[in-house]
Structure formats: structure tokens, C-alpha cells
Scaffold this active site. Structure first.
Site, PDB file in Angstrom:
ATOM      1  N   ILE A   1      81.283  60.087 118.323  1.00 40.73           N
ATOM      2  CA  ILE A   1      80.817  59.941 116.943  1.00 40.73           C
ATOM      3  C   ILE A   1      81.325  61.132 116.125  1.00 40.73           C
ATOM      4  O   ILE A   1      81.152  62.287 116.513  1.00 40.73           O
ATOM      5  CB  ILE A   1      79.282  59.848 116.888  1.00 40.73           C
ATOM      6  CG1 ILE A   1      78.803  58.610 117.644  1.00 40.73           C
ATOM      7  CG2 ILE A   1      78.809  59.811 115.436  1.00 40.73           C
ATOM      8  CD1 ILE A   1      79.297  57.288 117.078  1.00 40.73           C
TER       9      ILE A   1
ATOM     10  N   ASN B   1      72.058  56.526 118.516  1.00 43.78           N
ATOM     11  CA  ASN B   1      71.279  57.612 119.090  1.00 43.78           C
ATOM     12  C   ASN B   1      72.041  58.931 119.153  1.00 43.78           C
ATOM     13  O   ASN B   1      71.431  59.998 119.097  1.00 43.78           O
ATOM     14  CB  ASN B   1      70.812  57.218 120.504  1.00 43.78           C
ATOM     15  CG  ASN B   1      70.298  58.409 121.282  1.00 43.78           C
ATOM     16  OD1 ASN B   1      69.197  58.889 121.038  1.00 43.78           O
ATOM     17  ND2 ASN B   1      71.113  58.920 122.199  1.00 43.78           N
TER      18      ASN B   1
ATOM     19  N   TYR C   1      70.227  70.369 110.337  1.00 43.81           N
ATOM     20  CA  TYR C   1      69.802  69.201 111.107  1.00 43.81           C
ATOM     21  C   TYR C   1      68.864  68.330 110.262  1.00 43.81           C
ATOM     22  O   TYR C   1      69.003  67.103 110.209  1.00 43.81           O
ATOM     23  CB  TYR C   1      69.098  69.656 112.390  1.00 43.81           C
ATOM     24  CG  TYR C   1      68.713  68.529 113.316  1.00 43.81           C
ATOM     25  CD1 TYR C   1      69.660  67.919 114.134  1.00 43.81           C
ATOM     26  CD2 TYR C   1      67.396  68.073 113.388  1.00 43.81           C
ATOM     27  CE1 TYR C   1      69.309  66.893 114.995  1.00 43.81           C
ATOM     28  CE2 TYR C   1      67.038  67.048 114.248  1.00 43.81           C
ATOM     29  CZ  TYR C   1      68.000  66.462 115.045  1.00 43.81           C
ATOM     30  OH  TYR C   1      67.643  65.429 115.897  1.00 43.81           O
ATOM     31  N   GLY C   2      67.911  68.988 109.574  1.00 43.66           N
ATOM     32  CA  GLY C   2      66.963  68.244 108.749  1.00 43.66           C
ATOM     33  C   GLY C   2      67.640  67.451 107.646  1.00 43.66           C
ATOM     34  O   GLY C   2      67.296  66.293 107.398  1.00 43.66           O
TER      35      GLY C   2
ATOM     36  N   THR D   1      64.284  67.270 126.333  1.00 45.99           N
ATOM     37  CA  THR D   1      65.668  66.898 126.600  1.00 45.99           C
ATOM     38  C   THR D   1      66.549  68.137 126.496  1.00 45.99           C
ATOM     39  O   THR D   1      66.091  69.215 126.114  1.00 45.99           O
ATOM     40  CB  THR D   1      66.164  65.859 125.570  1.00 45.99           C
ATOM     41  OG1 THR D   1      66.141  66.455 124.263  1.00 45.99           O
ATOM     42  CG2 THR D   1      65.293  64.605 125.573  1.00 45.99           C
TER      43      THR D   1
END
Length: 274
Positions: A69, A95, A199-200, A233
């Protein structure tokens, strides 16, 4: 029992963590004849396929396909192969994602481009290329894995109005995210109303894109997004309070539920507030 007609599910970034369990749970649902996991790492992809295949029915075929991606050529090659082998996709779960660890020494401005390229711009380009295949699907679903960190209130009221505008276009959304990137490079993103989270903002973009596709593709494709929760994770350094398997359920529910809504945000196994 063989699924009739054959239904195909694609999960990106599914060789480990939440993506692995999304693919496994879709395989165990009895609703799919083929589970395709898109992975950057061929070795890990092959191993994940074997592990999932051992746990699902013999009538479900699990296979890994190369997919990075953020690499538009990789997106095109993947879509071409899906077209040739299946001619359609019934479920796509986006995902695959990227986040810098908190301990990473890369300065904030240096983290912006890669985070956005994978989590937002890459996801959008890949999805736009996959939409023609989804439109050919049987009861097609698109699920984007977002995050509570993509919450609307992280930005100024003025930006909130732009991101939540019911008439927002994909081109306008991309321009908004590009403005964030420019503002970061110019050192003015806080003054311009942005949060201090690459990231947000990338996940805010994903949620807004979900709403755009939901409008655009209705009533053919049900388009939703979700927050898996804080899961143990690799991305979280295994600090999360929720298992990857439990987190995966938040993506699987809108992928397989009867009469799904569209344009919604799922969290804690139900429709939630953005």
C-alpha cells in the site's frame, strides 16, 4: 458446503496482527469461497496463508498476493490479478497501516510523508482501483480500519466543518490532507488548527474518505470504517489491552452482518460516534 455463488474477500496487511485475525474470521464465517491476503512480505504472507488454511474449511481457499500500500504500481498489479482470476471482489478490508513507534528518533516533520502515503493516500488510490471490482460483487462491502485517534475533535472547529461537510469530495479531502502536510513542513500546523499527530490526521482522512465512498457507492456497496481498539500488536509494541483477535471483530462485523448501515464508524462492536 461450497459458497454459491463464490464470494471473494480481500484483506490488506493480513500476514500478522489484526489483519491476520480479520482474514481468519472471514474464512471461518462460511460466507466466502476465497480469502486473499495482500502482503508486502511474501514469506510472511505464505506462512499466514498456511496458518489460516489449517483452521478453515477445505472449501475455503486462502492465498497471498503481493501488495504494498502506497506503491501505485503494486496496487495496479494486484487489481489486474484480481480481475483476471475472479472478475470481482465481494469484500475489501483495508487493514494495512503504518505508525512510527514512540521511541523512533525521526523528527515529527520527517514522519509525516510516510505516514500519510501509507495510511491515507495509498489507501485511497488502492481503493479507487478496487471499486470497479467491488461493484461487480455479491452484496459487496468495503471496510476501512481507522482508529479513535482519527476523531474529528482533534482539529479546530473550522477544520471539523470541512472534514464533516456532507458534500465533501475526494479531491477536496486530498487537498485538506496535503495542506496538513505542507503546514507541518512549514512549522505552522498547530496554528492552522491541526492536531500534533500524523497518525491521527491520516486516520481522520480515512474516516472522511469512508463517508465520501458511502455516498458515492450507495446503494450498491456498504462502506464503513472501524476502530479495532488498543490491541496488543507489533504496532502498539504489544502494550494494548485488547487482543488482536477481539480487535479484528470490529472490522468483521460490518463485513458480514445482515443489512449493514453505510458511512458509519464501528467501535466496541457497534456503531459509534466519529
Amino acid at each position: 458446503m461450497m459458497v454459491t455463488p463464490p464470494r471473494v474477500a480481500v484483506v490488506t496487511g493480513a500476514n500478522k496482527g489484526i489483519g491476520f485475525y480479520i482474514a481468519l474470521q472471514l474464512g471461518l464465517s462460511g460466507l466466502f469461497s476465497n480469502i486473499i491476503i495482500g502482503c508486502r512480505d511474501a514469506t510472511r504472507g505464505s506462512t499466514a496463508c498456511q496458518e489460516i488454511q489449517q483452521q478453515v474449511a477445505d472449501t475455503v481457499k486462502v492465498q497471498s498476493m503481493a501488495l504494498t500500500i502506497g506503491d501505485r504500481n503494486s496496487h495496479s498489479e494486484f487489481c489486474k490479478r484480481m480481475e483476471e482470476e475472479f472478475g470481482k471482489v465481494d469484500v475489501l478490508v483495508n487493514n494495512a497501516g503504518f505508525a512510527y513507534k514512540g521511541s523512533d528518533p525521526t523528527p515529527f516533520a520527517g514522519q509525516t510523508k510516510k505516514t500519510l502515503e501509507t495510511n491515507f493516500f495509498g489507501l485511497v488510490d488502492f481503493t479507487e482501483q478496487m471499486l470497479p471490482l467491488l461493484r461487480q460483487g455479491t452484496d459487496p462491502r468495503l471496510v476501512n480500519v481507522a482508529s479513535m485517534s482519527g476523531r474529528l475533535r482533534q482539529v479546530s472547529p473550522e477544520l471539523q466543518a470541512k472534514f464533516s461537510d456532507p458534500n465533501l469530495t475526494m479531491e477536496q479531502l486530498q487537498q485538506l490532507i496535503k495542506k496538513f502536510e505542507r503546514d507541518v513542513q512549514n512549522g505552522i500546523h498547530r496554528e492552522e488548527g491541526w492536531s500534533n499527530s500524523n497518525y491521527g490526521i491520516s486516520k481522520l482522512g480515512v474516516i472522511a474518505a469512508t463517508r465520501i465512498w458511502a455516498r458515492q457507492e450507495a446503494p450498491i456497496i456498504a462502506v464503513n470504517c472501524c476502530c479495532p481498539g488498543y490491541c496488543a500488536t507489533d504496532m502498539s509494541g504489544h502494550k494494548g489491552s485488547r487482543s488482536a483477535s477481539d480487535g479484528a471483530k470490529n472490522a468483521v462485523i460490518p463485513a458480514i452482518m445482515d443489512n449493514p448501515p453505510t458511512g458509519e464508524f464501528f467501535s466496541d462492536y457497534a456503531v459509534s460516534q466519529w
